[in-house]
Design a protein around this motif. Structure first.
Motif, mmCIF file in Angstrom:
data_model
loop_
_atom_site.group_PDB
_atom_site.id
_atom_site.type_symbol
_atom_site.label_atom_id
_atom_site.label_comp_id
_atom_site.label_asym_id
_atom_site.label_seq_id
_atom_site.Cartn_x
_atom_site.Cartn_y
_atom_site.Cartn_z
ATOM 1 N N GLY A 99 89.807 6.430 24.431
ATOM 2 C CA GLY A 99 90.868 7.015 23.602
ATOM 3 C C GLY A 99 91.724 5.961 22.908
ATOM 4 O O GLY A 99 92.207 5.026 23.555
ATOM 5 N N ASN B 298 94.611 6.089 21.896
ATOM 6 C CA ASN B 298 95.980 6.127 22.429
ATOM 7 C C ASN B 298 96.219 5.133 23.572
ATOM 8 O O ASN B 298 97.352 4.726 23.816
ATOM 9 C CB ASN B 298 96.200 7.525 23.020
ATOM 10 N N PHE C 205 95.168 2.079 24.010
ATOM 11 C CA PHE C 205 95.173 0.627 23.763
ATOM 12 C C PHE C 205 96.181 0.258 22.677
ATOM 13 O O PHE C 205 95.830 -0.310 21.650
ATOM 14 C CB PHE C 205 93.758 0.171 23.378
ATOM 15 N N THR C 206 97.424 0.627 22.904
ATOM 16 C CA THR C 206 98.425 0.420 21.858
ATOM 17 C C THR C 206 99.355 -0.752 22.154
ATOM 18 O O THR C 206 100.158 -1.128 21.320
ATOM 19 C CB THR C 206 99.265 1.697 21.665
ATOM 20 N N TYR D 210 83.960 16.813 12.194
ATOM 21 C CA TYR D 210 84.187 16.205 13.516
ATOM 22 C C TYR D 210 84.945 17.156 14.437
ATOM 23 O O TYR D 210 85.690 18.032 13.988
ATOM 24 C CB TYR D 210 84.978 14.893 13.368
ATOM 25 N N SER E 18 87.826 18.216 16.971
ATOM 26 C CA SER E 18 89.250 17.848 17.032
ATOM 27 C C SER E 18 89.604 17.383 18.442
ATOM 28 O O SER E 18 90.270 18.088 19.196
ATOM 29 C CB SER E 18 90.116 19.037 16.628
ATOM 30 N N ASN E 19 89.134 16.228 18.795
ATOM 31 C CA ASN E 19 89.484 15.615 20.069
ATOM 32 C C ASN E 19 89.546 14.118 19.837
ATOM 33 O O ASN E 19 89.069 13.619 18.811
ATOM 34 C CB ASN E 19 88.463 15.973 21.160
ATOM 35 N N ASP E 20 90.136 13.438 20.784
ATOM 36 C CA ASP E 20 90.387 12.010 20.638
ATOM 37 C C ASP E 20 89.113 11.223 20.321
ATOM 38 O O ASP E 20 89.070 10.407 19.401
ATOM 39 C CB ASP E 20 91.001 11.513 21.956
ATOM 40 N N ALA F 150 87.619 12.450 16.675
ATOM 41 C CA ALA F 150 88.520 12.305 15.530
ATOM 42 C C ALA F 150 88.881 10.845 15.271
ATOM 43 O O ALA F 150 89.031 10.444 14.119
ATOM 44 C CB ALA F 150 89.767 13.150 15.754
ATOM 45 N N GLU G 159 88.202 9.055 11.698
ATOM 46 C CA GLU G 159 89.243 8.337 10.944
ATOM 47 C C GLU G 159 88.776 6.940 10.549
ATOM 48 O O GLU G 159 88.948 6.510 9.420
ATOM 49 C CB GLU G 159 90.504 8.212 11.809
#
Lengths: 308, 415
Positions: free
Chosen positions: B142, B144, B146-147, B184, B186-188, B191, B195
């Motif tokens: 995900g 999310n 690795f931010t 695609y 609609s999941n991490d 999507a 992107e």
């Protein structure tokens, strides 16, 4: 002989709950088990406020829980409010959703339950919608890791559990609760006797929603990184209902006992014998339905013991 | 005087020897009798198939190292057997949270490894950081996660979703395909890939003619396919989970539509399952990301190469491995090397050991390369086309050039 004051029983239960969960982390360091147990106890008690006293069974109870979780997370993300205030506003958000869903009370029995379930799925699909990615994170989940505080969220969940239990005690012992129970037995007679059915039922519904919303907020704080499925899964509704029924709805201690015992059993089997989990859990529920349809509390009420 | 000096030297030497012996004795005392690796798996629920595959691969690795006396632990300068402590989370995040905590606080595992996928990994991330434990994340990719910089997370067996589709985008640009449709889930997982694919194509001057997310539970693509066809795309890229890919390919076969290029993800991971569900004829000439063992890495710096792994695994388990078996095994290998190189038996040293391995290690899954946020930037799968072979299909790697085993048949022939 003097009758003991009405608050003594509920007071003892509250003190016992607070003491147990204050001491438990010193004896057992897996705080997540204790936290999740409190979450389900609060949810079972919140569900009890509605189902136990009015007879309306909300299959979609998780909708309020998820609303509280997301409202809290969004407030933490987009405002500088303290997390506790965000949790309280998460409860308020669930109350607002409860008000919007108020017209569901035009339905009754299974129709109400199914409509409530559908409503919870609509909330889930709105929150998880990709178009809302900039706000809710959509299907990619939400992250409030920067405020992760397991101890503070643990204490908050304990406070919510105590509040839910105090409310249930009020429902059980007050004139208001008597009105609710009268309405549950026979709404027409209750109405003729002066019970404002619409108002009282709505209050019970909103109180129940508030507890789920608050619990959702504290749960989100404790998880801090999660996807929409984690707080909108129907498993949460199912567990809250089963736990409350196991203990005995319409009482104060029933849902607490049911959630504590069944969750401990669930966690215990999950760790020691996961391969037998479904079998044992299913067997237990079948036995409950066959021999204790009114829950554990009925073991005492059958013997004319006044159960709180 | 000389005698005094001699005595002093002898005393010093004896002292040093004694303290050396004492130190080594202390080290021997503190070495655990087994290295406890704590992990979760799901025996039921939506992640069961994938999770059990990953767990199976890990068990296979552990059995192998224990047969040779265990893993070499540099901090103790000796081999120590491995013990896997595993619980069943039944694909539930609530259960997973309590069980990860159980592994950390009750079982006191030495290494914490996440369950399969992003959903079941997500809840472990704050817990691991709170307890200052490095979370070995085999397949949670995900975006999310690795931010920010962290010492407590390492994605080891799957590329981060944000870099995964880069070879695919570059292939489309190299083929000079101008009209691309992307649909695609609609999941991490899907999507994030969509992107990245869109952004890379646009950077190369190709603006997708159709870009649309569908619910992860989507099971009927018929209407969608006709909508896509109305945009007249040359390439249709469907990014979904295995059930989405099956539904999409079924709908495509039944629709009578034909596109020059069709891409789905899961034939490259679970080819046998996809062949069984949609048939070789439907899969013929479609494209996918072939993951090991469908794509082989002959030269490795750590562990067996892909072909040797397949051979050994098949002989031991009496069944050919799939990607998830390989991912579980690869996670074991990475942990093994981490223990063999970390100078001290601490979580921070484990993390540093992984960082030191990054960019210098190639395993059966390809190049191991993590960044300071814990994201896997290597192990990028190439692009392959599934071509008919006997009664089935076989993947032919068509991009990048250095890994290619054949040329793309483009446009795809009509079936």
């Amino acid at each position: 002989m003097r009758k003991p004051p009405a608050w003594r029983g509920p007071g003892l239960v509250l003190v016992a709950l607070a003491a147990i969960f204050a001491v438990a982390p010193r004896l057992y360091s897996n705080e997540s088990v204790l936290f999740t147990m409190m979450t389900f106890m609060a949810l079972a008690q919140g569900l009890n406020l509605l189902y136990g006293f009015t007879g309306y069974l909300p299959f979609g109870y998780v909708g309020f829980f998820g609303t509280g979780a997301y409202a809290t997370s969004l407030l933490v993300t987009f405002t500088s409010l303290p997390v506790i205030a965000a949790v309280l506003l998460g409860g308020l958000a669930a109350v607002v959703v409860g008000l919007i869903l108020g017209p569901l009370f035009r339905l009754s029995g299974p129709y109400f339950s199914i409509a409530n379930l559908a409503a919870s799925q609509i909330i889930y699909n709105v929150v998880a919608n990709e178009a809302l990615k900039p706000i809710t994170g959509g299907p990619y989940g939400i992250k409030i890791e920067h405020v992760y505080a397991p101890t503070a969220s643990y204490v908050t969940m304990l406070a919510i559990l105590l509040a839910a239990t105090a409310l249930a005690a009020y429902f059980r012992r007050s004139r208001f609760g008597l009105g609710l129970r009268a309405m549950h037995q026979d709404p027409i007679s209750a109405s003729l006797a002066g019970v404002d059915i619409v108002r009282e039922r709505l209050i019970a519904w909103l109180a129940s929603a508030a507890i789920a919303g608050l619990a959702g907020g504290a749960y989100a704080w404790n998880l801090s990184v999660f996807y929409p499925e984690a707080v909108f899964t129907l498993q949460i509704s199912v567990f809250a209902i089963v736990f409350a029924l196991f203990g005995g709805v319409g009482t104060v201690i029933g849902p607490l006992l049911g959630a504590a015992l069944l969750y401990a059993f669930y966690a215990g089997i999950g760790v020691s014998a996961p391969q037998y989990f479904e079998l044992l859990y299913g067997l237990l529920i079948v036995l409950l339905v066959l021999f204790l349809p009114n829950g554990l509390a009925s073991l005492l009420t059958r013997r004319n013991v006044d159960v709180l | 005087m000389r005698t005094h000096l001699k005595r002093a030297w002898t005393a010093c030497a004896a002292g040093l020897l004694a303290s050396g012996l004492a130190l080594s004795a202390a080290a021997a005392q503190t070495a655990p009798s087994e290295i406890k690796i704590g992990t979760l798996y799901a025996s039921s629920g939506p992640f069961a198939v994938a999770s059990e595959g990953q767990y199976h691969g890990l068990q296979y690795w552990a059995a192998g190292v224990n047969k040779s006396g265990g893993v070499f632990v540099k901090a103790f300068n000796k081999k120590i057997p491995v013990k896997i402590v595993a619980y069943d989370d039944q694909s539930s995040t609530a259960t997973a949270t309590t069980l990860y905590n159980q592994l950390i606080t009750q079982d006191h595992v030495d290494i914490l490894m996440a369950d399969f996928g992003s959903v079941l990994t997500s809840v472990a991330i704050p817990l691991a950081a709170e307890h200052h434990m490095l979370l070995i994340d085999p397949t949670g990719s995900g975006a999310n996660f690795f931010t920010k910089k962290t010492n407590y997370l390492a994605d080891v067996s799957i590329p981060s979703s944000t870099v995964w589709p880069l070879p695919l985008a570059h292939f489309i640009l190299a083929q000079k395909i101008k009209r691309v449709a992307i649909v695609y889930g609609s999941n991490d997982f899907d999507a994030s890939q969509a992107e990245t694919l869109k952004a890379t194509l646009e950077k190369g001057g190709v603006k997708p003619v159709y870009y649309h997310g569908v619910p992860t539970t989507e099971s009927n693509y018929t209407v969608l396919l006709h909508t896509i066809a109305a945009h007249n795309p040359e390439a249709v890229i469907e990014l979904g989970y295995a059930p989405n890919d099956i539904a999409f390919l079924h709908a495509l076969a039944g629709s009578g539509l034909h596109f020059n290029m069709t891409f789905t993800i899961f034939p490259g991971q679970l080819l046998a399952l996809m062949e069984k569900n949609v048939g070789a004829k439907t899969l013929a000439y479609t494209y996918t990301y072939p993951t090991p063992p469908l794509v082989a890495y002959p030269k490795t710096t750590l562990g067996p190469n892909t072909a040797a792994f397949v051979k050994e695994f098949t002989a031991a388990e009496k069944a050919a491995p799939n990607f998830l078996d390989a991912a579980g095994f690869n996670t074991g290998l990475i942990m093994q090397q981490m223990l063999a190189t970390a100078p001290k038996f601490t979580q921070l040293d484990f993390h540093q050991a992984l960082m030191d391995m990054s960019g210098k290690t190639t395993t059966l899954l390809g190049e191991f390369k993590i960044n300071s946020h814990g994201a896997q930037m290597g192990e990028l799968p190439p692009v392959a086309q599934l071509v008919p072979a006997g009664k089935g299909v076989t993947p032919v790697v068509v991009y990048p050039q250095d890994k290619a085993t054949g040329k793309a048949i483009y446009p795809a022939p009509k079936k």
